[in-house]
Motif scaffolding. Sequence first.
Motif, PDB file in Angstrom:
ATOM      1  N   HIS A  58       0.809  -1.217   0.000  1.00 49.97           N
ATOM      2  CA  HIS A  58       0.000   0.000   0.000  1.00 49.97           C
ATOM      3  C   HIS A  58       0.850   1.280   0.000  1.00 49.97           C
ATOM      4  O   HIS A  58       0.312   2.382  -0.067  1.00 49.97           O
ATOM      5  N   ASP A  70      -5.062   2.986   0.393  1.00 45.87           N
ATOM      6  CA  ASP A  70      -5.919   1.817   0.269  1.00 45.87           C
ATOM      7  C   ASP A  70      -7.186   2.253  -0.456  1.00 45.87           C
ATOM      8  O   ASP A  70      -7.549   3.437  -0.432  1.00 45.87           O
ATOM      9  N   ALA A  71      -7.835   1.308  -1.101  1.00 47.89           N
ATOM     10  CA  ALA A  71      -9.073   1.611  -1.805  1.00 47.89           C
ATOM     11  C   ALA A  71      -9.995   0.407  -1.732  1.00 47.89           C
ATOM     12  O   ALA A  71      -9.542  -0.736  -1.671  1.00 47.89           O
ATOM     13  N   PHE A  80     -11.384   5.741  -0.972  1.00 48.81           N
ATOM     14  CA  PHE A  80      -9.966   5.690  -0.631  1.00 48.81           C
ATOM     15  C   PHE A  80      -9.758   5.995   0.847  1.00 48.81           C
ATOM     16  O   PHE A  80     -10.514   6.744   1.458  1.00 48.81           O
ATOM     17  N   GLN A 139      -1.182   6.705  -8.615  1.00 47.75           N
ATOM     18  CA  GLN A 139      -1.489   5.526  -7.811  1.00 47.75           C
ATOM     19  C   GLN A 139      -3.006   5.393  -7.577  1.00 47.75           C
ATOM     20  O   GLN A 139      -3.543   4.286  -7.586  1.00 47.75           O
ATOM     21  N   GLN A 142      -4.464   4.060 -10.640  1.00 51.39           N
ATOM     22  CA  GLN A 142      -4.110   2.636 -10.742  1.00 51.39           C
ATOM     23  C   GLN A 142      -5.076   1.793  -9.905  1.00 51.39           C
ATOM     24  O   GLN A 142      -5.523   0.743 -10.327  1.00 51.39           O
ATOM     25  N   ARG A 143      -5.389   2.275  -8.701  1.00 51.38           N
ATOM     26  CA  ARG A 143      -6.344   1.542  -7.845  1.00 51.38           C
ATOM     27  C   ARG A 143      -7.719   1.501  -8.485  1.00 51.38           C
ATOM     28  O   ARG A 143      -8.407   0.497  -8.435  1.00 51.38           O
TER      29      ARG A 143
END
Length: 149
Positions: A58, A70-71, A80, A139, A142-143
């Motif tokens: 993470h 985190d998601a 998120f 990022q 990306q999540r």
Amino acid sequence: MFWFSGVPLLQMSGIKRKQDELVENMGIFQDWTERYEYVIGLGKKLPPISDDAKDADHLIKGCQSQVWLDAEKKDGLVYFSADSDSLITKGMIALFIEVLNGETPDAILTADMGFVDQTGLKEHLAPTRANALNLMAAQMKQRALAFAG
């Protein structure tokens, strides 16, 4: 009908509307000390991230400070959570969470993250911290990509 900057609010996407509101809020402050305090305040309001999410998977790599992201996807929307060992960095990720939380993966993937440039924040940060903003945005996208389709 409600208007924001000459555009009916109903015609603006959720992300674009939240970005414009954030830029307008930051524009209220006369000096950078106040703007930094606002950004730090956003970070302090973030709900705590789970201890399980404070791991290498993470961690946003390349940031000067440690930043964990985190998601999760609930009812088709992405939420998120994040933390950092630096107050200003935690505030910086909070800016993105403020505009991306509760949006669809597709909306997040197509969001223009250039709103940060409109805040003037990048030009008042050290180059490593300014680069961290790009890494955070990438990022988060990306999540969202992991939840798309």
